[in-house]
Structures are given as C-alpha cells and as structure tokens.
Design an enzyme around this catalytic site. Sequence first.
Site, short mmCIF file in Angstrom:
data_model
loop_
_atom_site.label_atom_id
_atom_site.label_comp_id
_atom_site.label_asym_id
_atom_site.label_seq_id
_atom_site.Cartn_x
_atom_site.Cartn_y
_atom_site.Cartn_z
N HIS A 153 -86.77 13.78 -2.57
CA HIS A 153 -86.46 15.34 -3.05
C HIS A 153 -85.09 15.47 -3.58
CE1 HIS A 153 -84.13 13.41 0.42
NE2 HIS A 153 -83.33 14.57 0.07
N HIS B 232 -80.37 16.23 -8.79
CA HIS B 232 -80.69 15.05 -9.05
C HIS B 232 -81.76 14.46 -7.95
CE1 HIS B 232 -77.54 14.20 -6.25
NE2 HIS B 232 -78.05 13.22 -5.88
#
EC number: 3.1.4.58
Length: 184
Positions: free
Chosen positions: A42, A127
Amino acid sequence: MKVRAFLAVDLDEGLRDHVSRIQDTLKSADAQVKFVEPENLHFTLKFFGDVGEGKLRRIENVVRDTLRGYEPFEISIRGAGVFPNPRYIRVVWLGVENPETFSDLQRSLDMEFVKMGFRPERDYVPHLTVGRVKGPRNRDKLAELIGELQNVEVGSMRVSEVSLKRSELTPAGPIYTDMEVFRL
C-alpha cells in the site's frame, strides 16, 4: 480501546505479481530484508499510531470531507529507491511518477490532521514500501540491485479509494484490516 491505525491507498491487485517479481529480484542479494507481503502492499498517506474511538470518528469525518474535493486519478509506479540513503538503507520502495495529485491529496489531508493534534508529515514522498532492511548482510549487493531497478516500470493504476486501516503487529508480521473505505 485504542487501535494502531493508518490511512492508505492499496496497490491495485493487478500489479501485485509484478511487484512480487521485483521483490524476488531483490531477494537474490541475500540481504537481511523483511519483504512486505503482496496483500499488504500500500501507499501510506498518514500513520496515526494508537488512537481511541473518538479520534477515529474525527479522522473518518476529516477524510470524508477532504475527499469530496477529489476525483479518481491515475498514477504510474516506476523506479526503485531507498530511505534514508543508499549508504544506509532502511526502506526499499517503488516510486510514483508525476506524483502531484497524490502529493496534493496527502497535503490536504495532513493539514486537517495537524489541526487534530497529529504531527505534520515532513518531505512526504509517495512510495510503495516493498521491504525493510533488518541488518547489514549483503547491503552493497542490495544497493547494486536497487540501482539496476531505478527505472523499472511497474504499471499504472487508478486511485479511487482510500482506506483507514488497523495494524495488528504479530510475530509473523503485521495484519492490516480495513476499518473504513472512502471513495473519491
């Protein structure tokens, strides 16, 4: 009762296999890295830590209100990198190309969370964490492989929802459970 909570965008299921192959490449370094399980991949928007029921309700309201100003958007996942730097690797990640909308969403949410007493995020970089380095073994080989992957193309995905998640730490690794899913 308090729960360990964070706000995130889940990786599209269609991209998990590609990310797993990248993790397999990195595993060949035989470095001391704990890789993130595919179902746990995630993009974190905000880590809250341990929060009580009342604060969770306030977080949900802030997210709902903030997301009203956003439509679903596309992101491209490209390039491997590290935090904090290549000489001292703690986190291995895959980046977001042209992250403006993603970063704007995070900033808008964070401004509201700061008003609730949470610390502001500094230097947020969208990220996807793929692994965490746990020790020094073969770190140079790992850095070399990451360098070879700095332009790797993972693919594109549509960001259409944000999840408020519970994180339960176990000896086998964290277990993430969606408490609430918000649509853009």
